[in-house]
Design a protein around this motif. Structure first.
Motif, short mmCIF file in Angstrom:
data_model
loop_
_atom_site.label_atom_id
_atom_site.label_comp_id
_atom_site.label_asym_id
_atom_site.label_seq_id
_atom_site.Cartn_x
_atom_site.Cartn_y
_atom_site.Cartn_z
N LEU A 29 38.75 27.49 54.05
CA LEU A 29 39.46 26.99 52.87
C LEU A 29 39.37 25.47 52.79
O LEU A 29 39.11 24.89 51.74
N TYR A 216 34.35 34.10 50.64
CA TYR A 216 35.37 34.09 49.59
C TYR A 216 36.48 33.10 49.90
O TYR A 216 37.14 32.59 48.98
N PHE A 217 36.71 32.83 51.16
CA PHE A 217 37.70 31.81 51.50
C PHE A 217 37.20 30.43 51.04
O PHE A 217 37.99 29.59 50.61
N THR A 219 35.31 30.01 48.45
CA THR A 219 35.51 30.06 47.00
C THR A 219 36.96 29.73 46.65
O THR A 219 37.23 28.95 45.73
N THR A 220 37.89 30.34 47.37
CA THR A 220 39.30 30.07 47.14
C THR A 220 39.62 28.60 47.38
O THR A 220 40.45 28.00 46.68
N PHE A 223 39.11 26.55 44.25
CA PHE A 223 40.25 26.63 43.33
C PHE A 223 41.37 25.73 43.82
O PHE A 223 42.00 25.00 43.05
N ILE A 367 32.86 34.39 42.78
CA ILE A 367 33.47 35.70 43.03
C ILE A 367 32.51 36.84 42.70
O ILE A 367 32.20 37.66 43.57
#
Length: 474
Positions: A29, A216-217, A219-220, A223, A367
């Motif tokens: 993250l 995906y972490f 990607t998060t 955000f 995603i």
């Protein structure tokens, strides 16, 4: 018995694996925050020359350019005198007294005036960060072979926490560059160790899913970065907030187990056995773990031990024909993917769209991109997936280059699609590279004894067979 069979006995996808993946993924993250941080901490706002000190003595106005907006790097040397014959003659000079920025946000550009003749220093700051990643990959990879994956991972967390936090207190640009270099250096250690420790502890059929899940972490994190940057207008506070959590990750990393293969190849059989027994206990197979012995462990990793007797160096990547082809192909793939990805990601200011919204869109495209990568890698294979994502990304970027600048929506759409393809390429590359290269490729000279020469020849046969099948010990 192979290592896969051994992992099956202690639990190849139980509570331990899920917890291990979460502990490895949480710091990712923050990696997104550091990789893309300069998008927000080095934003260049609209600006024009600051008026001279004597401007208050009479009327003064900024020099207007052909577009009707104030010139960014020039100002009037003095106000034209309309009573003289040469009233239309305009004398200009550089911005000798600094600049006025049309923003309420604080960035390294506004603090150190990285505009006009100093604008290249902004790009240099990102280049220094990427240089740290390069140097870290070269040095920390070798050190992880010597000291283990876990110590390097733990050290990298601590270094990123300390260097990132220190960046927030940089008194000047040179200090900022040094700390950013160390941040990039530490990120290489985190990336290398995370990939290895993730892939080793899960079965082959789950590697694509676990690797993409960790992706995906990231990607998060994109955000999260947009939200933090929007809420925190001061670059120093933003830098500190994205760096401080790595002190927590440093403490949590003590729970992450060392690589079993590295322990065995380093002769630490007792430690390897204890680690496997701990994994078995967490997976509810304590009795199976207690049945394991050092002899059984040696037998299951006999192939790795045999390969380790014949020590390989970097030169073997080019001396062995098949490995030479793999190395050259992967080098081109890594370079093209990284170069294009960061060119798009760091160029969000060029598309004429709000950078906070565009960053969210750039993160959102990951995603579906990563989900498609899971399906493609699982059913079509690594090779087809890698080639397809690179071809699509290349075609999209060529189309983006040919698209007129006034077509902002189309340019943004092409950039988003291209970034999604490159994100898929990254996900596949991390998995593909870790499977193609066995752990026996090391930077040490081989011993010229008859016994080890025979072992080396046998090891090369096994190595070539593994590479041909597209898999390796790790």
């Amino acid at each position: 018995m192979t290592f896969s069979d051994l992992l099956e006995r202690v639990g190849n996808m139980g509570p331990f694996q899920y917890l291990n993946i979460v502990l490895l993924a949480l710091p990712i993250l923050g990696m997104a925050n550091h990789n893309l941080l300069q998008i927000f901490t080095a934003t260049t706002p609209a600006h024009h020359c600051r008026p001279p000190p004597n401007a208050s003595e009479g009327p003064w106005m900024p020099l207007l350019g052909p577009n009707g907006k104030p010139e960014k790097c020039l100002r009037l040397a003095h106000m034209p005198n309309t009573s003289t014959p040469n009233a239309t003659e305009v004398v200009t000079e550089p911005c000798l007294d600094g600049w006025v920025y049309n923003t309420t946000r604080d960035t390294i550009v506004t603090e150190w005036d990285l505009v006009c003749s100093s604008a290249k220093l902004k790009e240099m700051a990102q280049s220094v960060f990427m240089s740290g990643i390069l140097v870290g990959g070269l040095l920390l990879g070798k050190l992880s072979d010597r000291f283990g994956r876990k110590p390097i991972l733990t050290f990298s967390y601590l270094l990123l926490a300390a260097a990132g936090s220190s960046t927030a207190f940089s008194p000047n640009l040179p200090a900022y560059l040094v700390f950013r270099f160390l941040c990039g250096f530490s990120i290489s250690g985190i990336t290398l160790s995370t990939v290895i420790l993730n892939v080793e502890w899960v079965p082959t059929r789950m590697r694509a899913i676990s690797s993409t899940g960790i992706g995906y972490f990231y990607t998060t994190g994109q955000f999260l970065l947009s939200g933090l940057a929007y809420a925190i207008p001061q670059w120093r506070w933003l830098q500190l907030i994205v760096s401080a959590p790595f002190f927590v990750f440093f403490l949590l990393s003590w729970w992450i187990p060392e690589s079993i293969r590295w322990l065995v190849l380093s002769g630490k059989f007792s430690k390897a056995l204890q680690t496997l027994q701990r994994v078995a206990a967490l997976n509810g197979k304590k009795e199976e773990g207690e049945k394991l012995s050092i002899e059984e462990l040696k037998l299951s990793l006999q192939k790795d031990i045999t390969l380790a007797k014949a020590t390989y160096g970097a030169k073997d990547l080019f001396q062995i024909p098949l490995l030479r082809r793999i190395t050259l192909c992967l080098s081109v793939a890594w370079f093209s993917t990284g170069f294009a990805y960061y060119s798009l990601a760091m160029g969000v200011e060029e598309f004429g769209v709000d950078i906070y919204i565009l960053q969210i869109i750039f993160g959102g495209v990951d995603i579906p991109a990563k989900f498609i990568t899971i399906l493609s890698v699982s059913y079509l294979g690594r090779h087809i997936t890698q080639a397809s994502t690179l071809l699509l990304a290349g075609g999209t970027i060529l189309a983006l280059i040919l698209t007129p600048e006034d077509m902002a929506i189309l340019r943004t759409a092409l950039a988003v699609f291209g970034k999604g393809c490159l994100s898929s390429s990254f996900s596949c590359l991390f998995l593909y590279t870790s499977e193609l290269y066995p752990t026996v490729i090391r930077c040490k000279p081989a011993k010229e004894t008859k016994l080890e020469l025979e072992a080396e020849k046998e090891a090369q046969k096994i190595l070539l067979k593994s590479c041909t099948q597209g898999i390796g010990p790790s």
